[in-house]
Design a protein around this motif. Sequence first.
Motif, short mmCIF file in Angstrom:
data_model
loop_
_atom_site.label_atom_id
_atom_site.label_comp_id
_atom_site.label_asym_id
_atom_site.label_seq_id
_atom_site.Cartn_x
_atom_site.Cartn_y
_atom_site.Cartn_z
N ARG A 183 -1.65 -8.31 -9.07
CA ARG A 183 -1.07 -8.90 -10.69
C ARG A 183 0.02 -9.54 -9.90
O ARG A 183 0.35 -10.54 -10.71
CB ARG A 183 -0.97 -6.77 -11.14
N THR A 228 -9.36 -5.93 -10.11
CA THR A 228 -10.01 -5.23 -10.99
C THR A 228 -11.13 -4.86 -10.85
O THR A 228 -11.65 -3.68 -10.93
CB THR A 228 -9.95 -6.12 -12.02
N LEU A 258 -4.83 -5.27 -16.01
CA LEU A 258 -5.09 -3.55 -15.13
C LEU A 258 -4.67 -3.03 -14.14
O LEU A 258 -4.28 -5.04 -13.32
CB LEU A 258 -6.67 -3.16 -15.50
N ASP A 259 -4.84 -2.49 -13.59
CA ASP A 259 -3.88 -2.09 -12.38
C ASP A 259 -5.20 -2.42 -10.95
O ASP A 259 -6.48 -2.38 -11.61
CB ASP A 259 -3.81 -0.43 -12.41
N SER A 260 -4.66 -2.24 -9.91
CA SER A 260 -5.80 -2.81 -8.89
C SER A 260 -6.69 -1.18 -8.90
O SER A 260 -6.32 -0.15 -9.22
CB SER A 260 -5.50 -3.47 -7.62
N LYS A 261 -7.48 -1.55 -8.30
CA LYS A 261 -9.08 -0.57 -7.89
C LYS A 261 -8.46 -0.14 -6.95
O LYS A 261 -7.96 -1.23 -5.30
CB LYS A 261 -10.47 -0.97 -7.61
#
Length: 125
Positions: free
Chosen positions: A20, A75, A101-104
């Motif tokens: 991000r 993501t 959204l946050d990283s997987k």
Amino acid sequence: MNWFIEPLKKYAVFSGRARRKEYWSFALFVWVIYSVLMGIGNGAEVTAFQVLAIVFFVAILIPYLAVGVRRLHDTGRSGWWILFGLVPLVGSITLFVFAVLDSKPGPNEYGPNPKETDVVPATAA
């Protein structure tokens, strides 16, 4: 500034993942530079700045798409989602949400998690 330079180094790299921080820093720098060029061009009615802004936009388009695709990979989504941005309003809102959204966690089919690979382990003394 490093987060702006890094996507430029990966000019047309559409594989891998982008954090991000990398995506939003690059997007912020691009937006500021473009806004300043257009602002000067519109305020002074000097078309040279407007032409320069268009040249900047064209030059930065591929790196911007590349970092966007890598952000989608981070993501866990296919890079083809970037085309969803062509859908008026809904597309841009959806891509904005995906970018926020946050990283997987952990590695996925697009590579290792950049958050985990950027961390330098402390050496034992």
